[in-house]
Design a protein around this motif. Structure first.
Motif, PDB file in Angstrom:
ATOM      1  N   ALA A  95       0.827  -1.203   0.000  1.00 32.21           N
ATOM      2  CA  ALA A  95       0.000   0.000   0.000  1.00 32.21           C
ATOM      3  C   ALA A  95       0.863   1.254   0.000  1.00 32.21           C
ATOM      4  N   ARG A  96       1.956   1.252   0.783  1.00 32.83           N
ATOM      5  CA  ARG A  96       2.832   2.433   0.837  1.00 32.83           C
ATOM      6  C   ARG A  96       3.577   2.646  -0.479  1.00 32.83           C
ATOM      7  N   SER A  97       3.936   1.549  -1.138  1.00 30.82           N
ATOM      8  CA  SER A  97       4.696   1.686  -2.380  1.00 30.82           C
ATOM      9  C   SER A  97       3.823   2.001  -3.574  1.00 30.82           C
ATOM     10  N   GLY A  98       2.503   1.955  -3.375  1.00 33.51           N
ATOM     11  CA  GLY A  98       1.593   2.280  -4.463  1.00 33.51           C
ATOM     12  C   GLY A  98       1.381   1.159  -5.454  1.00 33.51           C
ATOM     13  N   LYS A  99       1.873  -0.023  -5.131  1.00 29.23           N
ATOM     14  CA  LYS A  99       1.723  -1.148  -6.058  1.00 29.23           C
ATOM     15  C   LYS A  99       0.397  -1.862  -5.881  1.00 29.23           C
ATOM     16  N   GLY A 100      -0.308  -1.456  -4.828  1.00 31.22           N
ATOM     17  CA  GLY A 100      -1.612  -2.057  -4.636  1.00 31.22           C
ATOM     18  C   GLY A 100      -1.511  -3.505  -4.196  1.00 31.22           C
ATOM     19  N   LEU A 101      -2.443  -4.281  -4.648  1.00 29.14           N
ATOM     20  CA  LEU A 101      -2.515  -5.686  -4.249  1.00 29.14           C
ATOM     21  C   LEU A 101      -2.180  -6.605  -5.400  1.00 29.14           C
ATOM     22  N   LEU A 102      -1.216  -6.193  -6.213  1.00 28.84           N
ATOM     23  CA  LEU A 102      -0.867  -6.985  -7.387  1.00 28.84           C
ATOM     24  C   LEU A 102       0.160  -8.041  -7.020  1.00 28.84           C
ATOM     25  N   PHE A 103      -0.236  -8.968  -6.194  1.00 32.57           N
ATOM     26  CA  PHE A 103       0.614 -10.103  -5.885  1.00 32.57           C
ATOM     27  C   PHE A 103      -0.182 -11.369  -6.147  1.00 32.57           C
ATOM     28  N   SER A 104       0.519 -12.454  -6.319  1.00 32.48           N
ATOM     29  CA  SER A 104      -0.123 -13.694  -6.729  1.00 32.48           C
ATOM     30  C   SER A 104      -0.895 -14.327  -5.599  1.00 32.48           C
ATOM     31  N   ILE A 105      -1.900 -15.108  -5.974  1.00 25.84           N
ATOM     32  CA  ILE A 105      -2.664 -15.840  -4.976  1.00 25.84           C
ATOM     33  C   ILE A 105      -1.789 -16.889  -4.300  1.00 25.84           C
ATOM     34  N   GLY A 106      -0.854 -17.436  -5.049  1.00 24.75           N
ATOM     35  CA  GLY A 106       0.038 -18.428  -4.458  1.00 24.75           C
ATOM     36  C   GLY A 106       0.851 -17.863  -3.313  1.00 24.75           C
ATOM     37  N   SER A 107       1.322 -16.605  -3.450  1.00 25.52           N
ATOM     38  CA  SER A 107       2.072 -15.985  -2.371  1.00 25.52           C
ATOM     39  C   SER A 107       1.201 -15.767  -1.157  1.00 25.52           C
ATOM     40  N   LEU A 108      -0.046 -15.377  -1.381  1.00 19.82           N
ATOM     41  CA  LEU A 108      -0.970 -15.175  -0.276  1.00 19.82           C
ATOM     42  C   LEU A 108      -1.222 -16.473   0.462  1.00 19.82           C
ATOM     43  N   ILE A 109      -1.406 -17.564  -0.265  1.00 18.05           N
ATOM     44  CA  ILE A 109      -1.634 -18.863   0.362  1.00 18.05           C
ATOM     45  C   ILE A 109      -0.405 -19.308   1.133  1.00 18.05           C
ATOM     46  N   ALA A 110       0.767 -19.058   0.571  1.00 21.15           N
ATOM     47  CA  ALA A 110       1.999 -19.467   1.243  1.00 21.15           C
ATOM     48  C   ALA A 110       2.168 -18.745   2.567  1.00 21.15           C
ATOM     49  N   LEU A 111       1.745 -17.475   2.642  1.00 21.78           N
ATOM     50  CA  LEU A 111       1.879 -16.726   3.881  1.00 21.78           C
ATOM     51  C   LEU A 111       0.882 -17.174   4.928  1.00 21.78           C
ATOM     52  N   SER A 112      -0.322 -17.558   4.499  1.00 17.56           N
ATOM     53  CA  SER A 112      -1.387 -17.874   5.436  1.00 17.56           C
ATOM     54  C   SER A 112      -1.461 -19.339   5.792  1.00 17.56           C
ATOM     55  N   ALA A 113      -0.770 -20.233   5.071  1.00 19.14           N
ATOM     56  CA  ALA A 113      -0.844 -21.656   5.363  1.00 19.14           C
ATOM     57  C   ALA A 113      -0.051 -21.985   6.612  1.00 19.14           C
ATOM     58  N   PRO A 114      -0.563 -22.880   7.468  1.00 20.89           N
ATOM     59  CA  PRO A 114       0.155 -23.231   8.695  1.00 20.89           C
ATOM     60  C   PRO A 114       1.398 -24.034   8.411  1.00 20.89           C
ATOM     61  N   ALA A 115       2.467 -23.835   9.234  1.00 19.07           N
ATOM     62  CA  ALA A 115       3.721 -24.535   9.023  1.00 19.07           C
ATOM     63  C   ALA A 115       3.599 -26.006   9.340  1.00 19.07           C
ATOM     64  N   SER A 116       2.698 -26.351  10.268  1.00 22.02           N
ATOM     65  CA  SER A 116       2.558 -27.744  10.671  1.00 22.02           C
ATOM     66  C   SER A 116       1.640 -28.512   9.753  1.00 22.02           C
ATOM     67  N   PHE A 117       1.385 -27.967   8.572  1.00 22.21           N
ATOM     68  CA  PHE A 117       0.421 -28.623   7.690  1.00 22.21           C
ATOM     69  C   PHE A 117       0.896 -29.996   7.267  1.00 22.21           C
ATOM     70  N   ALA A 118       2.178 -30.118   6.925  1.00 22.58           N
ATOM     71  CA  ALA A 118       2.689 -31.402   6.451  1.00 22.58           C
ATOM     72  C   ALA A 118       2.525 -32.480   7.505  1.00 22.58           C
ATOM     73  N   GLN A 119       2.683 -32.096   8.797  1.00 23.45           N
ATOM     74  CA  GLN A 119       2.544 -33.085   9.846  1.00 23.45           C
ATOM     75  C   GLN A 119       1.083 -33.378  10.149  1.00 23.45           C
ATOM     76  N   SER A 120       0.249 -32.330  10.204  1.00 25.12           N
ATOM     77  CA  SER A 120      -1.135 -32.508  10.613  1.00 25.12           C
ATOM     78  C   SER A 120      -1.966 -33.199   9.542  1.00 25.12           C
ATOM     79  N   SER A 121      -1.537 -33.133   8.281  1.00 26.62           N
ATOM     80  CA  SER A 121      -2.294 -33.768   7.210  1.00 26.62           C
ATOM     81  C   SER A 121      -1.453 -34.847   6.545  1.00 26.62           C
ATOM     82  N   SER A 122      -0.825 -35.660   7.345  1.00 26.49           N
ATOM     83  CA  SER A 122       0.002 -36.736   6.807  1.00 26.49           C
ATOM     84  C   SER A 122      -0.882 -37.743   6.086  1.00 26.49           C
TER      85      SER A 122
END
Length: 230
Positions: free
Chosen positions: A24-51
């Motif tokens: 927002a400060r850089s003026g680029k808006g929200l032009l980032f990929s959905i994959g990056s958003l998912i990577a930030l919001s996904a839990p780290a323990s996912f690999a263990q919890s969904s074995s």
């Protein structure tokens, strides 16, 4: 229900908010990929919890008629690998070999398309069980998936998503309830039908009621008309 690491969730939320503020400060808006958003919001323990074994256990509880396909023998001890099931191998291929998200139906449908032979080719040397089972279960697993009809495949996809996200499907967590009954006194009564009041008709042959006296002279019923000539 599968566990989620709350500490990582808070850290991921903080990283996501800092990323949004930076854009927002850089003026680029929200032009980032959905994959990056998912990577930030996904839990780290996912690999263990969904074995794969945990997901397989959930799916087989949801769909008990699905074939186990755990009759294969291990190469190291010549014992049956009971934990190596059709679903556990499918999950391993989906998560570890292809690196697809387990959170969305479309990704699971893509994996099933691989098994159906209409998308990507599954390499036997990368399939789960190739390294520790005496016989590669790939062809048998593909045959089982190919025998499923569309409704069965959809049920499998939904069970895989629910197992990975720790949710119960709407059909299993909600029950049908009858609408609340309305008290008898609260029920509205229909309005009575309108019935106009009709005056009785004169008896047949009675003409006296239709006669009117001439102006200025009284009229006596039945007295004859000659009295007005006097």
């Amino acid at each position: 229900m599968l566990s989620v690491n709350p500490i990582f969730s808070r850290q991921s939320h903080s990283k996501l908010m800092r990323c949004l503020q930076s854009f927002a400060r850089s003026g680029k808006g929200l032009l980032f990929s959905i994959g990056s958003l998912i990577a930030l919001s996904a839990p780290a323990s996912f690999a263990q919890s969904s074995s794969p074994p945990d997901v397989a256990k959930f799916v087989y509880q949801r769909i008990p008629t699905l074939a186990l396909e755990n009759q294969y023998v291990r190469t190291d001890n010549n014992k049956q690998a009971v934990d190596s099931t059709l679903v556990s191998r499918l999950v391993y291929y989906h998560n570890s070999v292809k690196g697809r998200s387990p959170l969305y139906r479309l990704d699971w449908k893509t994996t099933l398309a691989d098994y159906l032979g209409i998308h990507e080719v599954i390499q036997p040397e990368t399939y789960s069980g190739y390294a520790f089972l005496k016989k590669n279960p790939l062809e048998s697993d593909r045959a089982v998936i190919q025998k499923l009809n569309a409704a069965q495949r959809n049920a499998l996809v939904q069970a895989l998503v629910d197992a990975s996200t720790g949710r119960q499907s709407a059909a299993s967590e909600t029950t049908k309830t009858a609408p609340p009954s309305v008290p008898a006194q609260a029920k509205s009564k229909p309005a009575p039908a309108y019935r106009p009041t009709l005056n009785p008709l004169a008896a047949p042959g009675s003409v006296d009621s239709l006669r009117t006296a001439p102006i200025g002279r009284p009229y006596t019923p039945g007295g004859g008309e000659a009295q007005f000539l006097k």
